[in-house]
Design a protein around this motif. Structure first.
Motif, PDB file in Angstrom:
ATOM      1  N   UNK B 208      58.216  59.858  17.997  1.00  0.00           N
ATOM      2  CA  UNK B 208      57.597  61.196  17.945  1.00  0.00           C
ATOM      3  C   UNK B 208      57.157  61.521  16.526  1.00  0.00           C
ATOM      4  N   UNK B 210      56.096  59.426  14.263  1.00  0.00           N
ATOM      5  CA  UNK B 210      54.863  58.683  13.994  1.00  0.00           C
ATOM      6  C   UNK B 210      53.673  59.366  14.657  1.00  0.00           C
ATOM      7  N   UNK B 211      53.871  59.851  15.882  1.00  0.00           N
ATOM      8  CA  UNK B 211      52.788  60.553  16.568  1.00  0.00           C
ATOM      9  C   UNK B 211      52.351  61.787  15.783  1.00  0.00           C
ATOM     10  N   UNK B 212      53.321  62.595  15.351  1.00  0.00           N
ATOM     11  CA  UNK B 212      52.975  63.805  14.595  1.00  0.00           C
ATOM     12  C   UNK B 212      52.284  63.437  13.288  1.00  0.00           C
TER      13      UNK B 212
END
Lengths: 330, 330
Positions: B208, B210-212
């Motif tokens: 999560x 890395x996604x943000x």
């Protein structure tokens, strides 16, 4: 000019990128005629960098830059000064491939022709700026498994909805690690200190894999990969994995020995890290190359996916090696 | 024209990108004079999309596209048809900012002026294609902590050398997780099953984050961030973290309960995942925003770094919660 609308072309191809509104001339003009034609017809056009020269069948036979035209003497035939070695696109070329050609050739406009080589549109570099940006964003999004486009204005429910499928998938894949550790429960119960190095080993394997993946995914943007190139790259990454593996293994073996006072533990952790770093590097290279080979966008082999796969492999190796040396570890 | 070479300008700025070889005219020309001047001087120039109009102090006072010039009647003064609302660059603008202007304005050339507003060069869109590509590559490289540029031709020793500093740093940071687990050795020895969920929880928090991070880093490429925008984004990501956290927590709590037959274990794992996913999302947003605020390139907050930091936070939370409920877990 062709009367098809761009709507009939495939998404993200040259057909949808091209614009009409170019200036085409028959091949019977002189420079003077062409300039005067241009002066009468130029109003309202937005991008006039080239004139396109057509034969009587509307086929594209030459391209003439405004610069060349203006530099020519009045009575020169345009067929004598036009460029006949034309770079043009079919209508179904992927926009990423088109962007490569723009970058390589340093052109500001490239004509699009149909199968009969008739000029039906022109792609301008302004469009390509957006394509390059958009393709890079897509790569990053896929590398980070962010799902479909999320920007600063996306509302939280949409953003969560787009990110969740990947996360739930990764959650289940992550549980495989749990299953592996369960298999080695006896080993772990006997030597709890093994757990201390678990996150570091799994993390490092993921890190090297992500590094290799980034090299491959961005490499694929700028060049075409042959079998030979793949093999060379794989060999290169193998060497990189070995160098990185040996360096990190020595560091961690010393730390493990000093920290826990067990030479065997140092050797188990060090040799596991060596093996997993080599495998991590290779997985980060092979997986995107295979996907590319099978025409799946290699960026789909997202960072988190590779990281999670590498987690699993690294735990198997680590506990496998530890179990072999269990009697000496206790 | 200025006689400074590009060498005196800062790396990756408009000063080093600009080219000479533009065509500048005094403001005393008519369209006819300008066209004839152009026809005499155009040979050997590579990019002639605009003429630049200068006053007697060599200051840039107008820009005239070849298209407008060709469309004008012969006796029109160029000062009447030129564009006076000029977009120009100083010499020290970052190339990424310049690329933003090219994308926003859909221009093929933008003039560069010195402090006295004298024209000293022109940047062409062909250069900007490479800039956008290069900036995207840099972002991806930093997101994956690959260090300096590595492509398919980089030799293995150089590639390993460029990747090692990050890896060794991450190795040491990764050992902090080991230290945390050591602190909770008693908890882990009592309930070895806690180890089964460790990689999944750490991995999901990293994912999560890395996604943000990817959303923020790419967002910064295309827009400027105010304090208000940051706060809105942070709030958005908080909501996203909560939605993602609740969904994944419910899934994992059920799995943990079914797998190990302990409701408490299910609740411990589920609530830990909820807390770590919210923290992971926030860390992936706050860290790059802070770096941006303090003028450090936010892509430096590489994926692996955020992943490793999130590893540590997630282990603290997980074992912290488990230790509170240890009596019910045994």
């Amino acid at each position: 000019m062709n009367n098809m609308t761009n709507g009939v072309f495939k998404h993200e191809t040259t057909g949808t990128l091209m614009k009409e509104g170019f200036i085409a001339l028959q091949d019977t003009y002189t420079a003077e005629n062409a300039i005067s034609h241009l002066r009468k017809n130029v109003q309202g056009r937005t991008n006039i960098h080239y004139l396109y020269i057509l034969n009587s069948d509307s086929q594209l036979i030459g391209v003439l830059s405004i610069r060349e035209l203006l530099g020519a003497s009045d009575d020169e035939w345009i067929t004598n000064i036009m460029e006949t070695d034309i770079i043009s696109f079919p209508t179904d070329l992927d926009q990423e491939e088109a962007a490569k050609v723009f970058r390589d050739k340093d052109l500001v406009s490239i004509p699009v022709v149909n199968r009969a080589n008739q000029l039906i549109g022109v792609i301008h570099v302004e469009e390509i700026l957006d394509v390059i940006q958009q393709e890079a964003d897509e790569d990053i999004r896929k590398l980070s498994a962010s799902g479909k486009e999320i920007d600063f204005r996306t509302n939280p429910f949409v953003a969560a909805w787009r990110r969740l499928p990947w996360l739930v998938l990764l959650l289940f894949i992550g549980l495989i690690s749990g299953g592996i550790i369960e298999r080695f429960e006896a080993t772990l119960e006997a030597v709890v200190a093994l757990a201390f190095f678990m996150p570091m080993i799994a993390g490092m394997t993921g890190n090297t894999g992500t590094q290799s993946l980034a090299v491959v995914v961005r490499g694929l943007v700028s060049e075409d990969i042959t079998f030979n190139k793949s093999m060379k790259l794989l060999f290169r990454e193998l060497i990189v994995g070995i160098i990185i593996g040996i360096t990190c293994a020595i560091v961690i073996a010393i730390i493990a020995f000093v920290w826990r006072g067990s030479l065997t533990l140092g050797l188990v952790v060090g040799s596991s890290l060596l093996a997993t770093l080599i495998i991590g590097t290779l997985a980060g290279t092979v997986i995107p190359l295979l996907l590319y080979k099978f025409k799946v966008d290699p960026a789909v082999a997202s960072g988190p996916l590779i990281t999670t796969i590498n987690d699993i492999l690294s735990l198997l190796i680590y506990f496998g090696i530890a179990t072999i040396f269990i009697s000496k570890l206790m």
